[in-house]
Design a protein around this motif. Structure first.
Motif, PDB file in Angstrom:
ATOM      1  N   ASP A 108       0.835  -1.210   0.000  1.00 44.63           N
ATOM      2  CA  ASP A 108       0.000   0.000   0.000  1.00 44.63           C
ATOM      3  C   ASP A 108       0.870   1.260   0.000  1.00 44.63           C
ATOM      4  OD1 ASP A 108      -2.330  -1.474  -0.017  1.00 44.63           O
ATOM      5  OD2 ASP A 108      -2.686  -1.251   2.149  1.00 44.63           O
ATOM      6  N   VAL A 109       1.918   1.251   0.814  1.00 46.92           N
ATOM      7  CA  VAL A 109       2.828   2.395   0.881  1.00 46.92           C
ATOM      8  C   VAL A 109       3.517   2.595  -0.467  1.00 46.92           C
ATOM      9  CG1 VAL A 109       4.975   3.244   1.924  1.00 46.92           C
ATOM     10  CG2 VAL A 109       3.193   2.268   3.368  1.00 46.92           C
ATOM     11  N   ILE A 110       3.969   1.520  -1.087  1.00 41.90           N
ATOM     12  CA  ILE A 110       4.644   1.618  -2.389  1.00 41.90           C
ATOM     13  C   ILE A 110       3.690   2.157  -3.448  1.00 41.90           C
ATOM     14  CG2 ILE A 110       5.687   0.255  -4.256  1.00 41.90           C
ATOM     15  CD1 ILE A 110       6.958  -1.478  -2.000  1.00 41.90           C
ATOM     16  N   ARG A 111       2.445   1.684  -3.453  1.00 45.14           N
ATOM     17  CA  ARG A 111       1.458   2.197  -4.411  1.00 45.14           C
ATOM     18  C   ARG A 111       1.228   3.693  -4.203  1.00 45.14           C
ATOM     19  NH1 ARG A 111      -1.282  -2.358  -2.810  1.00 45.14           N
ATOM     20  NH2 ARG A 111      -1.038  -4.069  -4.258  1.00 45.14           N
ATOM     21  N   ASP A 112       1.130   4.102  -2.935  1.00 44.59           N
ATOM     22  CA  ASP A 112       0.907   5.513  -2.613  1.00 44.59           C
ATOM     23  C   ASP A 112       2.079   6.362  -3.095  1.00 44.59           C
ATOM     24  OD1 ASP A 112      -0.467   7.720  -1.466  1.00 44.59           O
ATOM     25  OD2 ASP A 112       0.814   7.581   0.310  1.00 44.59           O
ATOM     26  N   ILE A 113       3.289   5.906  -2.879  1.00 41.54           N
ATOM     27  CA  ILE A 113       4.463   6.644  -3.349  1.00 41.54           C
ATOM     28  C   ILE A 113       4.441   6.741  -4.874  1.00 41.54           C
ATOM     29  CG2 ILE A 113       6.984   6.571  -3.561  1.00 41.54           C
ATOM     30  CD1 ILE A 113       7.004   5.354  -0.708  1.00 41.54           C
ATOM     31  N   GLY A 114       4.080   5.642  -5.534  1.00 42.43           N
ATOM     32  CA  GLY A 114       3.976   5.659  -6.987  1.00 42.43           C
ATOM     33  C   GLY A 114       2.994   6.708  -7.468  1.00 42.43           C
ATOM     34  N   LYS A 115       1.846   6.793  -6.812  1.00 48.21           N
ATOM     35  CA  LYS A 115       0.843   7.791  -7.185  1.00 48.21           C
ATOM     36  C   LYS A 115       1.358   9.206  -6.961  1.00 48.21           C
ATOM     37  CE  LYS A 115      -3.117   4.831  -6.384  1.00 48.21           C
ATOM     38  NZ  LYS A 115      -4.230   4.513  -5.499  1.00 48.21           N
ATOM     39  N   ARG A 116       2.104   9.402  -5.873  1.00 41.98           N
ATOM     40  CA  ARG A 116       2.641  10.737  -5.568  1.00 41.98           C
ATOM     41  C   ARG A 116       3.642  11.206  -6.625  1.00 41.98           C
ATOM     42  NH1 ARG A 116       2.399  12.627   0.121  1.00 41.98           N
ATOM     43  NH2 ARG A 116       0.919  11.287   1.157  1.00 41.98           N
ATOM     44  N   VAL A 117       4.339  10.266  -7.267  1.00 45.29           N
ATOM     45  CA  VAL A 117       5.288  10.661  -8.315  1.00 45.29           C
ATOM     46  C   VAL A 117       4.686  10.529  -9.708  1.00 45.29           C
ATOM     47  CG1 VAL A 117       7.333  10.159  -6.932  1.00 45.29           C
ATOM     48  CG2 VAL A 117       6.414   8.387  -8.429  1.00 45.29           C
ATOM     49  N   GLY A 118       3.390  10.204  -9.773  1.00 44.02           N
ATOM     50  CA  GLY A 118       2.693  10.183 -11.053  1.00 44.02           C
ATOM     51  C   GLY A 118       2.818   8.893 -11.838  1.00 44.02           C
ATOM     52  N   LYS A 119       3.072   7.773 -11.152  1.00 41.52           N
ATOM     53  CA  LYS A 119       3.180   6.489 -11.844  1.00 41.52           C
ATOM     54  C   LYS A 119       2.121   5.541 -11.318  1.00 41.52           C
ATOM     55  CE  LYS A 119       7.997   6.848 -12.815  1.00 41.52           C
ATOM     56  NZ  LYS A 119       8.873   6.210 -13.691  1.00 41.52           N
ATOM     57  N   ASN A 120       1.550   4.800 -12.234  1.00 44.61           N
ATOM     58  CA  ASN A 120       0.598   3.770 -11.862  1.00 44.61           C
ATOM     59  C   ASN A 120       1.338   2.433 -11.963  1.00 44.61           C
ATOM     60  OD1 ASN A 120      -1.691   2.428 -11.190  1.00 44.61           O
ATOM     61  ND2 ASN A 120      -2.728   2.734 -13.153  1.00 44.61           N
ATOM     62  N   LEU A 121       1.785   1.923 -10.826  1.00 40.81           N
ATOM     63  CA  LEU A 121       2.614   0.721 -10.807  1.00 40.81           C
ATOM     64  C   LEU A 121       1.762  -0.525 -10.985  1.00 40.81           C
ATOM     65  CD1 LEU A 121       4.836   1.681  -7.743  1.00 40.81           C
ATOM     66  CD2 LEU A 121       5.466   1.826 -10.148  1.00 40.81           C
ATOM     67  N   SER A 122       2.282  -1.469 -11.778  1.00 38.22           N
ATOM     68  CA  SER A 122       1.601  -2.748 -11.934  1.00 38.22           C
ATOM     69  C   SER A 122       1.824  -3.580 -10.678  1.00 38.22           C
ATOM     70  CB  SER A 122       2.146  -3.491 -13.152  1.00 38.22           C
ATOM     71  OG  SER A 122       3.473  -3.934 -12.901  1.00 38.22           O
ATOM     72  N   GLU A 123       1.027  -4.605 -10.510  1.00 34.11           N
ATOM     73  CA  GLU A 123       1.160  -5.467  -9.327  1.00 34.11           C
ATOM     74  C   GLU A 123       2.530  -6.144  -9.295  1.00 34.11           C
ATOM     75  OE1 GLU A 123       0.145  -6.541  -5.721  1.00 34.11           O
ATOM     76  OE2 GLU A 123      -1.054  -5.242  -6.980  1.00 34.11           O
ATOM     77  N   ASP A 124       3.062  -6.489 -10.463  1.00 37.03           N
ATOM     78  CA  ASP A 124       4.391  -7.109 -10.530  1.00 37.03           C
ATOM     79  C   ASP A 124       5.476  -6.130 -10.081  1.00 37.03           C
ATOM     80  OD1 ASP A 124       6.080  -9.318 -11.160  1.00 37.03           O
ATOM     81  OD2 ASP A 124       6.689  -8.254 -12.997  1.00 37.03           O
ATOM     82  N   GLN A 125       5.362  -4.870 -10.498  1.00 42.18           N
ATOM     83  CA  GLN A 125       6.328  -3.851 -10.081  1.00 42.18           C
ATOM     84  C   GLN A 125       6.259  -3.628  -8.577  1.00 42.18           C
ATOM     85  OE1 GLN A 125       4.806  -0.852 -12.776  1.00 42.18           O
ATOM     86  NE2 GLN A 125       6.805  -0.729 -13.810  1.00 42.18           N
ATOM     87  N   VAL A 126       5.044  -3.586  -8.027  1.00 42.86           N
ATOM     88  CA  VAL A 126       4.868  -3.394  -6.588  1.00 42.86           C
ATOM     89  C   VAL A 126       5.498  -4.569  -5.829  1.00 42.86           C
ATOM     90  CG1 VAL A 126       3.161  -3.263  -4.722  1.00 42.86           C
ATOM     91  CG2 VAL A 126       2.803  -1.980  -6.831  1.00 42.86           C
ATOM     92  N   LYS A 127       5.288  -5.765  -6.343  1.00 40.68           N
ATOM     93  CA  LYS A 127       5.844  -6.963  -5.716  1.00 40.68           C
ATOM     94  C   LYS A 127       7.376  -6.919  -5.693  1.00 40.68           C
ATOM     95  CE  LYS A 127       4.625 -11.800  -6.060  1.00 40.68           C
ATOM     96  NZ  LYS A 127       4.132 -12.833  -6.972  1.00 40.68           N
ATOM     97  N   LYS A 128       7.990  -6.519  -6.817  1.00 43.27           N
ATOM     98  CA  LYS A 128       9.450  -6.433  -6.902  1.00 43.27           C
ATOM     99  C   LYS A 128      10.001  -5.346  -5.978  1.00 43.27           C
ATOM    100  CE  LYS A 128       9.921  -8.241 -11.565  1.00 43.27           C
ATOM    101  NZ  LYS A 128      10.229  -7.948 -12.965  1.00 43.27           N
ATOM    102  N   LEU A 129       9.333  -4.199  -5.935  1.00 45.06           N
ATOM    103  CA  LEU A 129       9.785  -3.117  -5.062  1.00 45.06           C
ATOM    104  C   LEU A 129       9.658  -3.505  -3.590  1.00 45.06           C
ATOM    105  CD1 LEU A 129       8.333  -0.077  -7.003  1.00 45.06           C
ATOM    106  CD2 LEU A 129      10.749  -0.593  -6.649  1.00 45.06           C
TER     107      LEU A 129
END
Length: 86
Positions: A26-47
């Motif tokens: 959830d935190v990683i998704r929120d950070i992605g949104k704050r920088v203007g990126k919509n991260l895929s579930e695979d990207q979130v998993k890797k991060l």
């Protein structure tokens, strides 16, 4: 870049959220949104996996050393250090 804004955001994250896989994602998704990126579930998993690994092996000094080797200038690093100490 306004490092103080990011440091304040990092300080506002409840530590309990970083202990669970769901909270970390959830935190990683929120950070992605704050920088203007919509991260895929695979990207979130890797991060999330990278974060868990870094949390076991890194500390503040080693992360700042890596940032300096990646080209971050001394003024920015000093600013980050001051913000972390507050």
């Amino acid at each position: 870049m306004d490092y103080s804004k990011w440091i304040n955001y990092a300080k506002s994250i409840p530590k309990e959220k970083l202990k669970s896989e769901t909270g970390l994602r959830d935190v990683i998704r929120d950070i992605g949104k704050r920088v203007g990126k919509n991260l895929s579930e695979d990207q979130v998993k890797k991060l999330a996996a990278q974060f868990r690994q870094m949390s076991k092996t890194e500390n503040t000094k080693s992360v700042l050393d890596k940032l300096s080797r990646r080209g971050m200038n001394k003024t920015d690093l000093d600013s980050i250090k001051r913000q972390i100490k507050k």
